[in-house]
Design a protein around this motif. Sequence first.
Motif, mmCIF file in Angstrom:
data_model
loop_
_atom_site.group_PDB
_atom_site.id
_atom_site.type_symbol
_atom_site.label_atom_id
_atom_site.label_comp_id
_atom_site.label_asym_id
_atom_site.label_seq_id
_atom_site.Cartn_x
_atom_site.Cartn_y
_atom_site.Cartn_z
ATOM 1 N N MET A 55 0.836 -1.204 0.000
ATOM 2 C CA MET A 55 0.000 0.000 0.000
ATOM 3 C C MET A 55 0.871 1.255 0.000
ATOM 4 N N ASN A 56 1.962 1.217 0.722
ATOM 5 C CA ASN A 56 2.857 2.374 0.731
ATOM 6 C C ASN A 56 3.464 2.609 -0.650
ATOM 7 N N LEU A 58 1.953 1.971 -3.613
ATOM 8 C CA LEU A 58 1.020 2.224 -4.717
ATOM 9 C C LEU A 58 1.402 3.530 -5.400
ATOM 10 N N PRO A 59 1.459 3.518 -6.710
ATOM 11 C CA PRO A 59 1.980 4.698 -7.406
ATOM 12 C C PRO A 59 0.977 5.844 -7.417
ATOM 13 N N GLU A 60 1.508 7.033 -7.534
ATOM 14 C CA GLU A 60 0.653 8.197 -7.732
ATOM 15 C C GLU A 60 0.162 8.194 -9.176
ATOM 16 N N VAL A 61 -0.976 8.832 -9.377
ATOM 17 C CA VAL A 61 -1.485 8.982 -10.741
ATOM 18 C C VAL A 61 -1.439 10.469 -11.100
ATOM 19 N N ASP A 62 -1.331 10.713 -12.376
ATOM 20 C CA ASP A 62 -1.283 12.105 -12.827
ATOM 21 C C ASP A 62 -2.690 12.672 -12.911
ATOM 22 N N PRO A 63 -2.891 13.889 -12.450
ATOM 23 C CA PRO A 63 -4.191 14.508 -12.685
ATOM 24 C C PRO A 63 -4.370 14.736 -14.182
ATOM 25 N N ARG B 38 -1.941 17.627 -7.540
ATOM 26 C CA ARG B 38 -1.552 16.226 -7.600
ATOM 27 C C ARG B 38 -1.977 15.469 -6.332
ATOM 28 N N TYR B 41 -5.840 15.316 -6.140
ATOM 29 C CA TYR B 41 -6.372 14.382 -7.133
ATOM 30 C C TYR B 41 -6.084 12.941 -6.723
ATOM 31 N N ASN B 42 -4.888 12.689 -6.223
ATOM 32 C CA ASN B 42 -4.556 11.318 -5.829
ATOM 33 C C ASN B 42 -5.392 10.850 -4.645
ATOM 34 N N LEU B 140 -4.963 -5.424 -5.100
ATOM 35 C CA LEU B 140 -4.946 -4.642 -3.860
ATOM 36 C C LEU B 140 -5.785 -3.380 -4.012
ATOM 37 N N HIS B 159 -1.557 5.497 4.067
ATOM 38 C CA HIS B 159 -0.624 4.755 3.212
ATOM 39 C C HIS B 159 -0.343 5.449 1.892
#
Lengths: 323, 209
Positions: A55-56, A58-63, B38, B41-42, B140, B159
């Motif tokens: 979970m730590n 998990l990648p960020e997504v681009d707006p 960013r 949004y995330n 997940l 997280h």
Amino acid sequence: MEEKAVDEKRWRELASEYIENALPAETAAAVRAYLETHPQARAEEAQLRGLMRDMNALPEVDPPLFFADNVMAAIQGQQERRRSWWQSLPGIGRTAVGTVLAGGALAAVAWTLLVPRGPSDPVQQADIRPRVPGAAVAPETAAGPARLGVTWSLRAVPDGEPALDVKLVLENADRGSARIALPGDTNLYRFMLQRGAAQTFVIPLSAARGAPTLEARIVWSADAATHTKQLFVPVPHTDAVPAARQSFGLRELPLPEAAREIAARYGQPVIVEDAPETATVAIVARDETAQATLSRNLEGMGLDVSAGAGGLVVSPKSLAVPR
Amino acid sequence: MTGSAPASPAAEEERHLIDRARRGDMAAFDQLVRRYERTVYNTAYRLCGSYDDASDMAQEAFVRAWNNLKSFRGDSAFSTWMHRIVTNVFLDDRKRRRSRPTRSLDEVIDLDESSVQRQFEDPTPGPSEKAEGDERRQILEKAILTLPEAQRAVIVLYHMQGLAYEEIAEITRLPMGTVKSRLNRARLALRDRLGALAELFDVYESPTA
């Protein structure tokens, strides 16, 4: 004080703190002792550690592109509508409104002074939400529910591919959004909508891929409600113009496919709005126009068929708007 | 401010931006939006699982922030305030959806072993480590979306946004003990839901001998 023995229930209560090394030494030792003698709990600990690590990570997504621009455009539009409403009042109206507001402010001050209150939470005021999301302060009377006007025109491009220009205009709501899917196109086209401002997207003729219709599925939202519109626009061709009245029978088809067939056979655009897409219908035409065929065959499904400027519109009877 | 450390240049700059925005300076607010788009949004995306809904939610959060700037007094960080707003936007949206027929949450994830088997019965040569990692990540992500909203929020804030317990407590207006126990329950719920698939995740060695 001796830590009480750990059992399964206690292990699960303490699991996170144990993994994060946040337990007092004696408690951590008791948990460790429990894990050493309970393989299943030890496996659970390992899985929890893995989950937390994943979970730590998990990648960020681009707006979306232009997200910030769209935010500022929405705010700008809101500001302009507020100014426009205030300026639209005649002078005496502004005086009257100002008087009411001032009187209300005085009353609010008096209430605050006279009525004891508990401590206020300034951060809580961030929860203030407009009564209608996105609505302007202006007390304009809504002329019905939000609507998305859809118009189109075929553009013949010299030495280029003909295309359908589709224009979306939001009515009766300040802002909304639209997502458009085209058959065979993995992209999902997204637009922010503002009242009265047209958004245009283009469907090249090649998108038909040999099918008799150009199609788009629009999912749009405004005022906390989501709607769908499916467009079926016949591909222009040089064959004879389809007859206005026809006789034929179609096997039972899902409603969107039936709409596509009608659009192709009659050479007439059809829009399906908010209709149940899983509903099926068997179409039989008895020397009838497209509208008559659809009306009669959809009668028992609670659907209305109306003729608009852009073509026939199939919608639930409750949504039907007199045209 | 007796006894507090001087603000860093970046914090000072942000304070000036907020002050200007509070006075109606949209250019200043534009800079704040670009600074936090960013992260907002995330947060929205991890809460709702949809790129499009996240875009709507995040925009709504910034519009609410603009409309309520005067109530932001700087007692908390601006980022904390934005996280609270976007979390509230998410919870409000869920309340509205609950009042309308929605698709079943069962559609969000299918975690029975047969579905997993389909993913792994691939006739092509075995998946690369990257593909395995992607599939595990997707499983997940979907599992997180099946959590109750309150648990999902603390999981996302801790997280995915990397916030401290204190910040989460401030955002959710819950006691810190409640935040910790809710986070623990959320983790256990995820572990229990994925339990049948646990063997498909790497075995993470327990430091417990």
